[in-house]
Design a protein around this motif. Structure first.
Motif, PDB file in Angstrom:
ATOM      1  N   ARG A  26       0.829  -1.188   0.000  1.00  0.00           N
ATOM      2  CA  ARG A  26       0.000   0.000   0.000  1.00  0.00           C
ATOM      3  C   ARG A  26       0.874   1.253   0.000  1.00  0.00           C
ATOM      4  O   ARG A  26       1.802   1.373   0.777  1.00  0.00           O
ATOM      5  CB  ARG A  26      -0.924  -0.014   1.221  1.00  0.00           C
ATOM      6  CG  ARG A  26      -1.900   1.126   1.270  1.00  0.00           C
ATOM      7  CD  ARG A  26      -2.807   1.009   2.466  1.00  0.00           C
ATOM      8  NE  ARG A  26      -3.604  -0.215   2.393  1.00  0.00           N
ATOM      9  CZ  ARG A  26      -4.354  -0.667   3.380  1.00  0.00           C
ATOM     10  NH1 ARG A  26      -4.363  -0.003   4.531  1.00  0.00           N
ATOM     11  NH2 ARG A  26      -5.054  -1.765   3.239  1.00  0.00           N
ATOM     12  N   SER A  27       0.535   2.183  -0.868  1.00  0.00           N
ATOM     13  CA  SER A  27       1.351   3.388  -1.006  1.00  0.00           C
ATOM     14  C   SER A  27       1.115   4.326   0.170  1.00  0.00           C
ATOM     15  O   SER A  27       0.119   4.222   0.894  1.00  0.00           O
ATOM     16  CB  SER A  27       1.010   4.094  -2.323  1.00  0.00           C
ATOM     17  OG  SER A  27      -0.333   4.520  -2.315  1.00  0.00           O
ATOM     18  N   ARG A  28       2.031   5.267   0.334  1.00  0.00           N
ATOM     19  CA  ARG A  28       1.878   6.262   1.393  1.00  0.00           C
ATOM     20  C   ARG A  28       0.666   7.141   1.147  1.00  0.00           C
ATOM     21  O   ARG A  28      -0.021   7.546   2.097  1.00  0.00           O
ATOM     22  CB  ARG A  28       3.140   7.117   1.479  1.00  0.00           C
ATOM     23  CG  ARG A  28       4.369   6.366   1.971  1.00  0.00           C
ATOM     24  CD  ARG A  28       5.533   7.324   2.124  1.00  0.00           C
ATOM     25  NE  ARG A  28       6.711   6.632   2.650  1.00  0.00           N
ATOM     26  CZ  ARG A  28       7.882   7.233   2.877  1.00  0.00           C
ATOM     27  NH1 ARG A  28       8.012   8.543   2.623  1.00  0.00           N
ATOM     28  NH2 ARG A  28       8.903   6.542   3.352  1.00  0.00           N
ATOM     29  N   ALA A  29       0.398   7.425  -0.125  1.00  0.00           N
ATOM     30  CA  ALA A  29      -0.772   8.247  -0.436  1.00  0.00           C
ATOM     31  C   ALA A  29      -2.062   7.536  -0.029  1.00  0.00           C
ATOM     32  O   ALA A  29      -2.982   8.166   0.500  1.00  0.00           O
ATOM     33  CB  ALA A  29      -0.805   8.582  -1.925  1.00  0.00           C
ATOM     34  N   VAL A  73      -2.385   5.276   2.363  1.00  0.00           N
ATOM     35  CA  VAL A  73      -2.465   5.274   3.830  1.00  0.00           C
ATOM     36  C   VAL A  73      -2.905   6.643   4.346  1.00  0.00           C
ATOM     37  O   VAL A  73      -3.742   6.749   5.255  1.00  0.00           O
ATOM     38  CB  VAL A  73      -1.108   4.868   4.425  1.00  0.00           C
ATOM     39  CG1 VAL A  73      -1.133   5.000   5.940  1.00  0.00           C
ATOM     40  CG2 VAL A  73      -0.754   3.438   4.041  1.00  0.00           C
ATOM     41  N   ALA A  74      -2.347   7.709   3.758  1.00  0.00           N
ATOM     42  CA  ALA A  74      -2.719   9.056   4.192  1.00  0.00           C
ATOM     43  C   ALA A  74      -4.187   9.345   3.887  1.00  0.00           C
ATOM     44  O   ALA A  74      -4.893   9.950   4.702  1.00  0.00           O
ATOM     45  CB  ALA A  74      -1.821  10.086   3.510  1.00  0.00           C
ATOM     46  N   TRP A  75      -4.656   8.898   2.708  1.00  0.00           N
ATOM     47  CA  TRP A  75      -6.062   9.121   2.364  1.00  0.00           C
ATOM     48  C   TRP A  75      -6.983   8.366   3.308  1.00  0.00           C
ATOM     49  O   TRP A  75      -8.003   8.897   3.736  1.00  0.00           O
ATOM     50  CB  TRP A  75      -6.316   8.700   0.927  1.00  0.00           C
ATOM     51  CG  TRP A  75      -7.773   8.641   0.560  1.00  0.00           C
ATOM     52  CD1 TRP A  75      -8.509   7.537   0.277  1.00  0.00           C
ATOM     53  CD2 TRP A  75      -8.668   9.750   0.430  1.00  0.00           C
ATOM     54  NE1 TRP A  75      -9.805   7.870  -0.014  1.00  0.00           N
ATOM     55  CE2 TRP A  75      -9.929   9.231   0.075  1.00  0.00           C
ATOM     56  CE3 TRP A  75      -8.524  11.137   0.591  1.00  0.00           C
ATOM     57  CZ2 TRP A  75     -11.046  10.037  -0.122  1.00  0.00           C
ATOM     58  CZ3 TRP A  75      -9.639  11.939   0.397  1.00  0.00           C
ATOM     59  CH2 TRP A  75     -10.873  11.395   0.045  1.00  0.00           C
ATOM     60  N   ARG A  76      -6.628   7.143   3.649  1.00  0.00           N
ATOM     61  CA  ARG A  76      -7.454   6.366   4.569  1.00  0.00           C
ATOM     62  C   ARG A  76      -7.468   7.000   5.960  1.00  0.00           C
ATOM     63  O   ARG A  76      -8.480   6.948   6.665  1.00  0.00           O
ATOM     64  CB  ARG A  76      -6.926   4.935   4.646  1.00  0.00           C
ATOM     65  CG  ARG A  76      -7.803   3.998   5.480  1.00  0.00           C
ATOM     66  CD  ARG A  76      -7.259   2.585   5.430  1.00  0.00           C
ATOM     67  NE  ARG A  76      -8.084   1.688   6.201  1.00  0.00           N
ATOM     68  CZ  ARG A  76      -9.167   1.073   5.763  1.00  0.00           C
ATOM     69  NH1 ARG A  76      -9.570   1.291   4.519  1.00  0.00           N
ATOM     70  NH2 ARG A  76      -9.861   0.255   6.531  1.00  0.00           N
ATOM     71  N   THR A  77      -6.362   7.641   6.345  1.00  0.00           N
ATOM     72  CA  THR A  77      -6.281   8.252   7.668  1.00  0.00           C
ATOM     73  C   THR A  77      -7.069   9.546   7.744  1.00  0.00           C
ATOM     74  O   THR A  77      -7.794   9.797   8.720  1.00  0.00           O
ATOM     75  CB  THR A  77      -4.810   8.507   8.033  1.00  0.00           C
ATOM     76  OG1 THR A  77      -4.085   7.269   7.975  1.00  0.00           O
ATOM     77  CG2 THR A  77      -4.700   9.092   9.436  1.00  0.00           C
TER      78      THR A  77
END
Length: 289
Positions: A28-31, A33-37
């Motif tokens: 999973r990309s950092r983008a 993970v950030a969007w899910r957060t």
């Protein structure tokens, strides 16, 4: 070849079965993970912003009459006018005081009745049926009676808000107490807890989430009742500003007043969520996405 090999020929070795990888994907990309957060926070801001932009565009393109539905730019100018005149600073504390006092009265009565009806059979027999009947009556229908009984001062306004907030607090508290698992109560009794000790250490903490839900709902209802209460000959408060603006044909100030009620609702909901978070840190947040 030996005799044992002739009697028991060797069996061909079978290849091991393929093991399916059920572990979560690690790519999973950092983008992502950030969007899910931060997805919830972004959507809570983005969706209202898009609606306001569409509202402004409809006025700019001539789709909506500016007199009947003023654009957000005029609403902002109305807020500036109310602030510069000092009307907003004077009205907001008055309305908050009304809602707060009415909410405190209603929550206190509803909590007491909910605990009494939930913990004692006699309380259920005395209070549950009348409250179940009264809660189906719209509180707007009792406004004429309150005016007749209490006049047109502050008393009918506070009474209306208190009466509207009693029922959600009562219902949630009552069902929270009655919904405690019997196995939990039996477990407490095996440790020697009875009477008030059982109620304060087992039943009430278990019913606390339902009671806080009732408090959160009652806080929202108090603002709904405030809108109606401030129509009863209010000489100050947000309702007074709205009525005065309506008489003077100022729809921009009317919408500005409605927006203040909406913002108060958001603030109250956030405060109730924070109260639930700190009061119930052990409760899990279950979501499917």
């Amino acid at each position: 070849m030996s005799v044992s090999e002739l009697e028991h020929p060797p069996v061909a070795a079978t290849p091991p079965a393929a093991v399916e990888d059920l572990s979560p994907r690690g790519g999973r990309s950092r983008a992502g993970v950030a969007w899910r957060t931060y997805r919830g926070r972004v959507l809570r801001i983005l969706v209202p912003a898009l609606l306001i932009a569409l509202w402004q565009a409809s006025s700019a393109l001539g789709w909506a009459d500016e007199f009947t539905l003023p654009p957000p730019s005029r609403i902002l100018d109305a807020y500036g006018e109310l602030w510069s005149n000092g009307d907003l600073q004077a009205a907001l504390p008055t309305s908050l005081q009304r809602a707060g006092i009415g909410l405190a009265l209603g929550v206190t009565i509803g909590l007491a009745l909910g605990l009494f009806a939930g913990l004692w059979k006699i309380g259920e027999e005395v209070f549950d049926a009348p409250l179940q009947m009264l809660r189906t009556i719209p509180f707007i229908a009792v406004v004429p009676l309150f005016i007749t009984w209490f006049g047109i001062g502050e008393t009918p306004k506070l009474t209306l808000i208190a009466a509207a907030t009693v029922f959600p607090m009562y219902l949630n508290t009552y069902h929270g107490v009655r919904g405690v698992d019997k196995k939990v109560i039996e477990a407490g009794q095996t440790f020697g807890l009875t009477g008030w000790r059982l109620a304060t250490r087992v039943i009430l903490p278990t019913a606390l989430p339902a009671a806080l839900t009732g408090l959160r709902y009652a806080a929202g209802v108090s603002l709904l009742a405030l809108v109606l209460a401030e129509q009863i000959n209010a000489l100050e408060g947000i309702g007074y500003l709205v009525n005065n603006a309506n008489q003077n044909q100022r729809p921009d100030i009317v919408i500005a007043g409605i927006g203040i009620y909406a913002l108060l609702g958001i603030v109250v909901d956030v405060l109730m969520r924070l109260a639930e978070h700190f009061a119930l840190p052990w409760r899990p947040r279950v979501t499917i996405g």
